[in-house]
Scaffold this active site. Structure first.
Site, PDB file in Angstrom:
ATOM      1  N   LYS A  34       1.698  -7.081  35.697  1.00 43.54           N
ATOM      2  CA  LYS A  34       2.985  -7.288  36.372  1.00 43.54           C
ATOM      3  C   LYS A  34       3.880  -6.059  36.212  1.00 43.54           C
ATOM      4  O   LYS A  34       3.593  -5.171  35.407  1.00 43.54           O
ATOM      5  CB  LYS A  34       3.679  -8.525  35.787  1.00 43.54           C
ATOM      6  CG  LYS A  34       4.084  -8.396  34.323  1.00 43.54           C
ATOM      7  CD  LYS A  34       4.589  -9.735  33.769  1.00 43.54           C
ATOM      8  CE  LYS A  34       4.912  -9.627  32.291  1.00 43.54           C
ATOM      9  NZ  LYS A  34       5.231 -10.956  31.700  1.00 43.54           N
ATOM     10  N   ARG A 131      11.875 -22.357  30.358  1.00 42.79           N
ATOM     11  CA  ARG A 131      11.959 -21.427  31.481  1.00 42.79           C
ATOM     12  C   ARG A 131      11.289 -22.090  32.671  1.00 42.79           C
ATOM     13  O   ARG A 131      11.933 -22.824  33.400  1.00 42.79           O
ATOM     14  CB  ARG A 131      11.300 -20.091  31.078  1.00 42.79           C
ATOM     15  CG  ARG A 131      11.584 -18.949  32.000  1.00 42.79           C
ATOM     16  CD  ARG A 131      11.134 -17.608  31.439  1.00 42.79           C
ATOM     17  NE  ARG A 131       9.672 -17.492  31.284  1.00 42.79           N
ATOM     18  CZ  ARG A 131       9.063 -16.375  30.886  1.00 42.79           C
ATOM     19  NH1 ARG A 131       9.760 -15.295  30.612  1.00 42.79           N
ATOM     20  NH2 ARG A 131       7.753 -16.332  30.753  1.00 42.79           N
ATOM     21  N   HIS A 161       3.436 -20.470  26.978  1.00 42.47           N
ATOM     22  CA  HIS A 161       3.912 -19.119  26.633  1.00 42.47           C
ATOM     23  C   HIS A 161       4.842 -19.203  25.429  1.00 42.47           C
ATOM     24  O   HIS A 161       5.698 -20.088  25.369  1.00 42.47           O
ATOM     25  CB  HIS A 161       4.654 -18.537  27.847  1.00 42.47           C
ATOM     26  CG  HIS A 161       4.993 -17.085  27.721  1.00 42.47           C
ATOM     27  ND1 HIS A 161       4.057 -16.124  27.402  1.00 42.47           N
ATOM     28  CD2 HIS A 161       6.167 -16.420  27.850  1.00 42.47           C
ATOM     29  CE1 HIS A 161       4.645 -14.937  27.372  1.00 42.47           C
ATOM     30  NE2 HIS A 161       5.925 -15.094  27.623  1.00 42.47           N
ATOM     31  N   ARG A 233      -3.720 -13.224  26.684  1.00 43.07           N
ATOM     32  CA  ARG A 233      -2.968 -12.551  27.752  1.00 43.07           C
ATOM     33  C   ARG A 233      -2.132 -11.394  27.206  1.00 43.07           C
ATOM     34  O   ARG A 233      -0.905 -11.416  27.287  1.00 43.07           O
ATOM     35  CB  ARG A 233      -2.010 -13.543  28.443  1.00 43.07           C
ATOM     36  CG  ARG A 233      -2.624 -14.806  29.001  1.00 43.07           C
ATOM     37  CD  ARG A 233      -1.595 -15.575  29.848  1.00 43.07           C
ATOM     38  NE  ARG A 233      -0.356 -15.831  29.153  1.00 43.07           N
ATOM     39  CZ  ARG A 233      -0.054 -16.952  28.505  1.00 43.07           C
ATOM     40  NH1 ARG A 233      -0.909 -17.955  28.478  1.00 43.07           N
ATOM     41  NH2 ARG A 233       1.107 -17.075  27.898  1.00 43.07           N
ATOM     42  N   TYR A 277      29.323  15.559  32.330  1.00 48.15           N
ATOM     43  CA  TYR A 277      30.422  14.626  32.630  1.00 48.15           C
ATOM     44  C   TYR A 277      31.088  14.119  31.350  1.00 48.15           C
ATOM     45  O   TYR A 277      30.410  13.810  30.369  1.00 48.15           O
ATOM     46  CB  TYR A 277      29.886  13.403  33.374  1.00 48.15           C
ATOM     47  CG  TYR A 277      29.303  13.689  34.730  1.00 48.15           C
ATOM     48  CD1 TYR A 277      30.069  14.246  35.746  1.00 48.15           C
ATOM     49  CD2 TYR A 277      27.973  13.390  34.999  1.00 48.15           C
ATOM     50  CE1 TYR A 277      29.518  14.484  37.003  1.00 48.15           C
ATOM     51  CE2 TYR A 277      27.417  13.630  36.247  1.00 48.15           C
ATOM     52  CZ  TYR A 277      28.202  14.180  37.245  1.00 48.15           C
ATOM     53  OH  TYR A 277      27.654  14.402  38.473  1.00 48.15           O
ATOM     54  N   CYS A 324      22.946  12.588  33.191  1.00 52.48           N
ATOM     55  CA  CYS A 324      23.376  12.423  34.585  1.00 52.48           C
ATOM     56  C   CYS A 324      22.355  11.585  35.356  1.00 52.48           C
ATOM     57  O   CYS A 324      21.322  11.197  34.827  1.00 52.48           O
ATOM     58  CB  CYS A 324      23.521  13.787  35.261  1.00 52.48           C
ATOM     59  SG  CYS A 324      24.489  14.983  34.323  1.00 52.48           S
ATOM     60  N   MET A 325      22.633  11.367  36.622  1.00 51.96           N
ATOM     61  CA  MET A 325      21.723  10.584  37.445  1.00 51.96           C
ATOM     62  C   MET A 325      20.364  11.276  37.598  1.00 51.96           C
ATOM     63  O   MET A 325      19.317  10.631  37.546  1.00 51.96           O
ATOM     64  CB  MET A 325      22.332  10.353  38.833  1.00 51.96           C
ATOM     65  CG  MET A 325      21.522   9.416  39.701  1.00 51.96           C
ATOM     66  SD  MET A 325      22.143   9.314  41.389  1.00 51.96           S
ATOM     67  CE  MET A 325      23.685   8.461  41.140  1.00 51.96           C
ATOM     68  N   ASP A 326      20.397  12.585  37.757  1.00 46.43           N
ATOM     69  CA  ASP A 326      19.178  13.313  38.108  1.00 46.43           C
ATOM     70  C   ASP A 326      18.780  14.394  37.107  1.00 46.43           C
ATOM     71  O   ASP A 326      17.753  15.044  37.282  1.00 46.43           O
ATOM     72  CB  ASP A 326      19.364  13.978  39.476  1.00 46.43           C
ATOM     73  CG  ASP A 326      19.996  13.033  40.473  1.00 46.43           C
ATOM     74  OD1 ASP A 326      19.386  11.975  40.723  1.00 46.43           O
ATOM     75  OD2 ASP A 326      21.106  13.322  40.951  1.00 46.43           O
TER      76      ASP A 326
HETATM   77  C1  LIG Z   1       4.449 -10.984  30.448  1.00 47.56           C
HETATM   78  C2  LIG Z   1       3.628 -12.111  30.004  1.00 47.56           C
HETATM   79  C3  LIG Z   1       2.625 -11.933  29.032  1.00 47.56           C
HETATM   80  C4  LIG Z   1       2.430 -10.639  28.280  1.00 47.56           C
HETATM   81  O1  LIG Z   1       3.426 -10.508  27.285  1.00 47.56           O
HETATM   82  P1  LIG Z   1       3.330  -9.330  26.193  1.00 47.56           P
HETATM   83  O2  LIG Z   1       4.398  -9.647  25.226  1.00 47.56           O
HETATM   84  O3  LIG Z   1       3.588  -8.050  26.930  1.00 47.56           O
HETATM   85  O4  LIG Z   1       1.975  -9.382  25.629  1.00 47.56           O
HETATM   86  C5  LIG Z   1       1.807 -13.011  28.731  1.00 47.56           C
HETATM   87  N1  LIG Z   1       1.985 -14.206  29.343  1.00 47.56           N
HETATM   88  C6  LIG Z   1       2.948 -14.426  30.259  1.00 47.56           C
HETATM   89  C7  LIG Z   1       3.097 -15.767  30.873  1.00 47.56           C
HETATM   90  C8  LIG Z   1       3.813 -13.397  30.609  1.00 47.56           C
HETATM   91  O5  LIG Z   1       4.772 -13.611  31.506  1.00 47.56           O
END
Ligand SMILES: *Cc1c(COP(=O)(O)O)cnc(C)c1O
Length: 383
Positions: A34, A131, A161, A233, A277, A324-326
């Protein structure tokens, strides 16, 4: 090629994945891609890593569609919430749905049956994040519904999670609930118990549980082997970064990112002249100021002003004056720093942790904020 760019070491990512896999075997590994592969650039990371991943995880359906359009064939779980009207995309792009409510599962089943198209789903149980997902105490109805889905719906998995899996159990965690820190593994263990309760509903009905039970993010992959079930995961750990500082390094991983640039301007400034700045920094003697063409629009946070450092010609120099921005400026002192000299912004000894501390945030935010304006260069790419 823009002088400011991100080098992504793909073989290092593969090595990280292999080391995680060796540690969790026989559990499978879902690789989290992601947020543009945590800022690494999903267009380079996904084709390289997909053949080695059992599953891919993304947060939103659009990320899954993007991967399918790139030709990625690995199963993809959209882990976050989904609106009903996004369901057709799951069928069209063969994405796995996180069934996070009874309504969503019912809608998916109805759509599957009426179109006679197949869909895979993982039931999403909320054991303590509040969540997205169905709480353990209301999961029975979801499970009952899943057991009567049409033949077009495959209930492939079930998952939850953790909210607090990355902090080591601190000494004194046997303290009373009022005084012990809330962020030790006690919370995660409680979530795990709640997940087990949900799984036991299958036993009670003499039904097989879904084939892929999974709970472990990076923290739990490191600290809670009892949470592995059928798949883990890991996100940040796959990218070579530990989710917290005080975790024993039981899985060998290394960051794969090097953020590079080149000096775009170099001048010797006089005593008393202020830089950038807001005039937040003044030269206390004649000193060389080098300008680096990277700024907060690239993800180099403005709030790091006067706190960071870079490496030029193998030497560390402090960043001075408002970012700065850039662009930002560096104090090179008496050294001969020339236009075109190579600059390392992150990497070569400057860790994502160091940037996170400077910015008052975590490594996740540092990596995912490196903006699209910074080209990604993939090392070890299969051509
Ligand atoms: C982002 C996410 C992970 C990974 O989390 P980490 O802390 O980067 O290992 C695992 N499961 C779900 C549902 C997530 O949204």
């Amino acid at each position: 090629m823009r002088p400011t760019h991100l080098e992504v070491n793909l073989p290092q990512l593969k090595q990280n994945l292999e080391n995680i896999r060796a540690h969790v075997a026989p559990a499978k590994v879902l690789v989290v891609l992601k947020a543009n592969a945590y800022g690494h650039g999903v267009d380079g990371v996904a084709p390289f890593i997909a053949p080695f991943a059992d599953y891919i995880g993304v947060a939103i359906v659009e990320e899954g569609i993007h991967l399918r359009k790139m030709g990625i064939k690995t199963p993809i779980l959209v882990m976050g919430g989904t609106l009903r009207e996004q369901l057709p995309d799951f069928f069209e792009y063969d994405l796995t749905l996180a069934a996070s409510s009874l309504d969503l599962l019912t809608a998916a089943d109805q759509l599957a049956e009426s179109t006679r198209k197949r869909i895979k789903t993982h039931l999403k149980i909320d054991t303590g994040m509040e969540r997205v997902g169905v709480r353990e105490y209301e999961a029975e109805a979801l499970i009952e519904r899943s057991l009567v889905c049409s033949q077009f719906v495959e209930i492939e998995g079930i998952f939850t999670h953790f909210a607090n899996s990355e902090v080591m159990s601190l000494p004194g965690s046997e303290q009373s609930p009022e005084t012990r820190p809330r962020n030790d593994l006690v919370e995660a263990s409680l979530q795990l118990e709640r997940f087990q309760e949900v799984l036991s509903l299958y036993e009670k009905r003499s039904e097989p549980h879904p084939a892929l039970r999974h709970t472990a993010n990076s923290g739990a992959t490191l600290l809670m082997p009892e949470s592995y079930f059928d798949m883990v995961r890991p996100g940040v750990l796959f990218y070579g970064v530990y989710p917290a500082r005080d975790i024993e390094r039981t899985i060998e991983v290394k960051p794969a990112l090097t953020w590079r640039s080149r000096v775009i301007f170099s001048k010797v400034t006089r005593l008393g002249r202020s830089v950038s700045y807001g005039s937040l920094w003044q030269a206390e003697a004649e000193t060389r100021i080098a300008t680096v063409p990277c700024g907060y629009a690239d993800g180099y946070f403005r709030r790091m002003t006067n706190q960071t450092r870079v490496i030029i010609n193998g030497k560390s120099y402090p960043q001075v004056g408002r970012i700065c921005m850039d662009q930002f400026m560096v104090n090179a002192g008496k050294d001969e720093v020339k236009v075109g000299d190579a600059v390392t912004i992150m990497g070569d000894g400057i860790s994502p942790e160091e940037l996170a501390d400077w910015a008052g945030t975590n490594e996740y935010e540092v990596m995912t904020n490196i903006s699209a304006r910074v080209p990604r260069v993939f090392l070890g790419e299969v051509q």
